[in-house]
Design a protein around this motif. Structure first.
Motif, PDB file in Angstrom:
ATOM      1  N   TRP A 188      -2.154   7.585   6.339  1.00  0.00           N
ATOM      2  CA  TRP A 188      -0.954   7.539   6.588  1.00  0.00           C
ATOM      3  C   TRP A 188      -0.506   6.372   5.578  1.00  0.00           C
ATOM      4  O   TRP A 188       1.308   6.573   5.929  1.00  0.00           O
ATOM      5  CB  TRP A 188      -1.021   6.477   8.149  1.00  0.00           C
ATOM      6  CG  TRP A 188      -1.287   6.871   9.677  1.00  0.00           C
ATOM      7  CD1 TRP A 188      -2.455   7.212  10.238  1.00  0.00           C
ATOM      8  CD2 TRP A 188       0.252   7.820  10.289  1.00  0.00           C
ATOM      9  NE1 TRP A 188      -2.274   7.702  11.573  1.00  0.00           N
ATOM     10  CE2 TRP A 188      -1.090   8.182  11.092  1.00  0.00           C
ATOM     11  CE3 TRP A 188       1.402   8.046  10.216  1.00  0.00           C
ATOM     12  CZ2 TRP A 188      -0.197   9.064  11.994  1.00  0.00           C
ATOM     13  CZ3 TRP A 188       2.205   8.492  10.827  1.00  0.00           C
ATOM     14  CH2 TRP A 188       1.404   9.068  12.074  1.00  0.00           C
ATOM     15  N   VAL A 189      -0.866   5.976   4.690  1.00  0.00           N
ATOM     16  CA  VAL A 189      -0.279   5.266   3.752  1.00  0.00           C
ATOM     17  C   VAL A 189       0.237   6.838   3.205  1.00  0.00           C
ATOM     18  O   VAL A 189       1.570   6.251   2.045  1.00  0.00           O
ATOM     19  CB  VAL A 189      -1.698   4.578   3.125  1.00  0.00           C
ATOM     20  CG1 VAL A 189      -0.831   4.311   1.639  1.00  0.00           C
ATOM     21  CG2 VAL A 189      -1.583   3.475   3.595  1.00  0.00           C
ATOM     22  N   PHE A 192       2.894   8.011   4.879  1.00  0.00           N
ATOM     23  CA  PHE A 192       5.074   7.085   3.826  1.00  0.00           C
ATOM     24  C   PHE A 192       5.379   7.496   2.162  1.00  0.00           C
ATOM     25  O   PHE A 192       6.695   7.475   2.207  1.00  0.00           O
ATOM     26  CB  PHE A 192       4.539   5.898   4.123  1.00  0.00           C
ATOM     27  CG  PHE A 192       5.590   5.189   3.557  1.00  0.00           C
ATOM     28  CD1 PHE A 192       7.059   4.805   4.814  1.00  0.00           C
ATOM     29  CD2 PHE A 192       5.359   3.850   2.550  1.00  0.00           C
ATOM     30  CE1 PHE A 192       7.959   3.996   4.331  1.00  0.00           C
ATOM     31  CE2 PHE A 192       6.235   2.896   2.450  1.00  0.00           C
ATOM     32  CZ  PHE A 192       8.074   3.099   3.111  1.00  0.00           C
ATOM     33  N   PHE A 274       2.153   0.948   8.904  1.00  0.00           N
ATOM     34  CA  PHE A 274       2.663   2.363   7.778  1.00  0.00           C
ATOM     35  C   PHE A 274       3.164   3.564   9.047  1.00  0.00           C
ATOM     36  O   PHE A 274       4.213   3.838   8.434  1.00  0.00           O
ATOM     37  CB  PHE A 274       1.999   3.381   6.811  1.00  0.00           C
ATOM     38  CG  PHE A 274       1.406   2.472   5.664  1.00  0.00           C
ATOM     39  CD1 PHE A 274       2.016   2.299   4.761  1.00  0.00           C
ATOM     40  CD2 PHE A 274       0.263   0.664   5.904  1.00  0.00           C
ATOM     41  CE1 PHE A 274       2.668   1.971   3.185  1.00  0.00           C
ATOM     42  CE2 PHE A 274       0.273   0.958   3.917  1.00  0.00           C
ATOM     43  CZ  PHE A 274       1.525   0.586   3.431  1.00  0.00           C
ATOM     44  N   THR A 278       7.311   5.018   8.773  1.00  0.00           N
ATOM     45  CA  THR A 278       6.798   6.691   8.494  1.00  0.00           C
ATOM     46  C   THR A 278       7.686   7.521   9.590  1.00  0.00           C
ATOM     47  O   THR A 278       8.375   7.519   8.891  1.00  0.00           O
ATOM     48  CB  THR A 278       5.518   6.800   8.436  1.00  0.00           C
ATOM     49  OG1 THR A 278       4.659   6.314   7.404  1.00  0.00           O
ATOM     50  CG2 THR A 278       5.253   8.811   8.205  1.00  0.00           C
TER      51      THR A 278
END
Length: 285
Positions: A188-189, A192, A274, A278
């Motif tokens: 998920w980092v 983003f 995140f 996102t």
């Protein structure tokens, strides 16, 4: 009769108006199909991610050839210098290089997302009547297969070279499970970054700038006790160190409760921080 002819003769052009019966036949009235559930939509997008691999099998290079090169290179380059023999070093090293290889390929989630955005694919996805996060969740779930494949490739090479996990099959499965859960959260980092950066090269550059310190300044290659005190402080707080300790302990047939607790905290933090960032950015594009 054409409109030009009708005008020249002074007669109005004929306008055909379909009857209600004809419209009803064409439109085929019936119950509207139900809206897909979040799970169904996410699995559909996951299948799309797998189909991309089918049509472009070169995408599997980073989860097959790259891990093999990493295992062979580090085992035989540093094994004799850091341990009594390459095989002894492999017992310590293999869980760490498995973590390094899988965590490093998580960046391709952001790269792939950025590529789809540049091609306009995600503009089409946003118009579909499905759960909004489905496209992103499905992409990451599809990448989970890549993580599992990379881990299995490394494990297979390690077994051939002499790696013997004391935890047996259960310990190996537990270690891979911890790695996959963390990698899913960590992805998920990069989703983003894939949304906020302008090109896939930028995503890759930023990802490598973050991943190299995290993976190399950890307990992957050597015991942190051999490092300077100021560096040990960073290594002990590094999430990759916690992940390697957890996977290493699981494969050895033991449990590192502290490291596993930190893995749960880090994984939850990545998703809770995140994930909303996102989706906020995704909805505003």
């Amino acid at each position: 009769m054409s409109s030009d002819t009708a005008t020249s003769t002074g007669r109005a052009p004929t306008v055909f108006v379909p009857s209600s019966e004809a419209l009803a036949t064409v439109l085929a009235p019936g119950a509207r199909p139900p809206r897909p559930s979040p799970l169904s939509a996410s699995l559909t997008f996951s299948w799309r991610a797998l189909l991309k691999i089918k049509h472009v099998p070169e995408q599997l290079f980073d989860v097959t050839a790259f891990p093999i090169i990493m295992v062979l290179m580090f085992t035989y380059l540093f094994g004799g210098a850091l341990a009594d023999s390459p095989r002894d070093y492999l017992q310590f090293f293999l869980p760490g290089i498995m973590v390094t290889s899988v965590v490093m390929i998580t960046m391709y989630t952001g790269v792939g997302l950025n590529t789809d955005i540049e091609k306009g694919v995600f503009d089409r996805f946003r118009t579909l009547p499905v759960w909004r996060p489905a496209a992103l969740v499905g992409m990451i779930v599809g990448d989970v297969l890549r993580y599992v494949l990379a881990a299995l490739v490394i494990l297979t090479v390690g077994l051939v070279l002499g790696f013997r996990p004391d935890g047996g099959v259960v310990g190996v499965l537990a270690g891979i499970g911890l790695l996959v859960v963390f990698s899913f959260a960590f992805s998920w980092v990069w989703t983003f970054f894939g949304l906020i950066l302008r090109s896939e090269k930028s995503v890759m550059g930023v990802s490598m700038m973050v991943l190299f310190p995290l993976t190399f300044l950890s307990n992957v290659f050597v015991d942190p006790s051999t490092m300077p005190g100021w560096l040990q402080a960073f290594v002990k707080a590094n999430p990759i160190t916690h992940l390697v300790s957890s996977v290493r302990a699981a494969m050895a047939g033991t449990t590192d409760a502290s490291a596993m607790m930190w893995i749960a905290v880090w994984s939850a933090a990545f998703i809770l921080v995140f994930g909303p960032l996102t989706m906020h950015r995704y909805n505003r594009r």
